[in-house]
Design a protein around this motif. Structure first.
Motif, PDB file in Angstrom:
ATOM      1  N   UNK A 142     -10.663   2.408 -11.625  1.00 30.62           N
ATOM      2  CA  UNK A 142     -11.177   1.199 -12.260  1.00 30.62           C
ATOM      3  C   UNK A 142     -12.686   1.338 -12.485  1.00 30.62           C
ATOM      4  N   UNK A 143     -13.173   1.172 -13.731  1.00 28.96           N
ATOM      5  CA  UNK A 143     -14.629   1.158 -13.940  1.00 28.96           C
ATOM      6  C   UNK A 143     -15.234  -0.041 -13.217  1.00 28.96           C
ATOM      7  N   UNK A 144     -16.192   0.185 -12.335  1.00 24.55           N
ATOM      8  CA  UNK A 144     -16.745  -0.891 -11.522  1.00 24.55           C
ATOM      9  C   UNK A 144     -18.271  -0.878 -11.576  1.00 24.55           C
ATOM     10  N   UNK A 184      -7.352 -12.147  -1.615  1.00 20.81           N
ATOM     11  CA  UNK A 184      -8.408 -12.161  -0.609  1.00 20.81           C
ATOM     12  C   UNK A 184      -9.410 -11.030  -0.772  1.00 20.81           C
ATOM     13  N   UNK A 185      -8.950  -9.872  -1.200  1.00 22.75           N
ATOM     14  CA  UNK A 185      -9.761  -8.667  -1.130  1.00 22.75           C
ATOM     15  C   UNK A 185     -10.749  -8.550  -2.290  1.00 22.75           C
ATOM     16  N   UNK A 186     -11.735  -7.688  -2.105  1.00 22.98           N
ATOM     17  CA  UNK A 186     -12.717  -7.358  -3.141  1.00 22.98           C
ATOM     18  C   UNK A 186     -12.088  -6.290  -4.033  1.00 22.98           C
ATOM     19  N   UNK A 187     -11.616  -6.689  -5.217  1.00 21.69           N
ATOM     20  CA  UNK A 187     -10.886  -5.758  -6.086  1.00 21.69           C
ATOM     21  C   UNK A 187     -11.795  -4.689  -6.679  1.00 21.69           C
ATOM     22  N   UNK A 188     -13.077  -5.001  -6.854  1.00 20.25           N
ATOM     23  CA  UNK A 188     -14.005  -3.960  -7.330  1.00 20.25           C
ATOM     24  C   UNK A 188     -14.029  -2.818  -6.301  1.00 20.25           C
ATOM     25  N   UNK A 189     -14.161  -3.193  -5.030  1.00 19.02           N
ATOM     26  CA  UNK A 189     -14.246  -2.193  -3.975  1.00 19.02           C
ATOM     27  C   UNK A 189     -12.958  -1.375  -3.897  1.00 19.02           C
ATOM     28  N   UNK A 190     -11.820  -2.056  -3.956  1.00 21.05           N
ATOM     29  CA  UNK A 190     -10.548  -1.354  -3.875  1.00 21.05           C
ATOM     30  C   UNK A 190     -10.334  -0.446  -5.084  1.00 21.05           C
ATOM     31  N   UNK A 191     -10.679  -0.957  -6.270  1.00 21.46           N
ATOM     32  CA  UNK A 191     -10.435  -0.194  -7.499  1.00 21.46           C
ATOM     33  C   UNK A 191     -11.384   0.955  -7.723  1.00 21.46           C
ATOM     34  N   UNK A 192     -12.496   1.002  -6.973  1.00 23.36           N
ATOM     35  CA  UNK A 192     -13.505   2.047  -7.168  1.00 23.36           C
ATOM     36  C   UNK A 192     -12.910   3.441  -7.074  1.00 23.36           C
TER      37      UNK A 192
END
Length: 220
Positions: free
Chosen positions: A109-111, A97-105
């Motif tokens: 995680x390179x985003x 469900x979640x925005x993985x870019x936002x979480x990984x920032x």
């Protein structure tokens, strides 16, 4: 003021910035976002772009076409998703469900995201405390969010509506850059810092996106 022509205002002390904030940047008439950087020469470049730049320098014999940019992004986000699943850090339902870019920032995680804050004081804190660049001038970037909203509207009117037959490709070439302020329950730091993100897709920097977009707008 054009969004691709930033105004530069040198200040000689933090007190000078406090005066500037109270007199010009905390207003009821405009909405601003702020970003602190520990070197004034740095562009507004997401970590994903820096990662791809490292790849291109490491393998100079290979050019990195637009399609490869997308491939790198896909591999990174899928590997991050697999690691979360394997480590059982988050439920499968939330991962899907979640925005993985936002979480990984904030987990290495390179985003394609840039961190901003609605507080000029939080931005100043990061400008001063980040990095050990004692010989560098620090910077606080300010973005007019009302102007950004207008630019996004112009993109839809001037670019998207005139290219209906190739709309998906056009959206990749000229993405909208909206503030992303929806806070995931696993990303409380964003709320504490009064933060939000902007997503820059495969553009190297905010400046590169702004220059490309404004060159194709009918409106000045």
């Amino acid at each position: 003021m054009r969004i691709d022509e930033p105004a530069i205002k040198p200040l000689d002390s933090a007190l000078s910035l406090f005066d500037e904030i109270s007199s010009s940047l905390v207003t009821r008439s405009s909405r601003f976002g702020f970003r602190g950087q520990s070197d004034e020469s740095w562009e507004l470049t997401p970590t994903l772009s820096r990662y791809k730049n490292v790849l291109s320098k490491r393998y100079p014999e290979n050019t990195i076409p637009f399609s490869f940019n997308g491939h790198v992004s896909t591999r990174l986000i899928e590997s991050f998703r697999e690691n979360l699943t394997i480590n059982s850090d988050i439920s499968h339902e939330d991962i899907n469900r979640m925005d993985l870019w936002q979480f990984g920032q904030h987990y290495g995680l390179p985003t394609p995201l840039l961190d901003w804050t609605y507080s000029p004081y939080v931005a100043l804190f990061f400008a001063i405390t980040s990095g050990d660049y004692f010989d560098k001038k620090r910077s606080v970037w300010v973005i007019d969010l009302d102007l950004l909203k207008s630019v996004n509207e112009f993109i839809q009117h001037d670019i998207y509506m005139k290219n209906p037959d190739a709309i998906e490709l056009v959206k990749l070439s000229f993405p909208l850059v909206h503030p992303i302020s929806a806070v995931e329950k696993y990303n409380k730091r964003l709320a504490y810092q009064q933060g939000f993100f902007t997503n820059h897709g495969d553009y190297y920097s905010f400046e590169a996106w702004a220059a490309a977009v404004t060159a194709n707008l009918l409106h000045n």
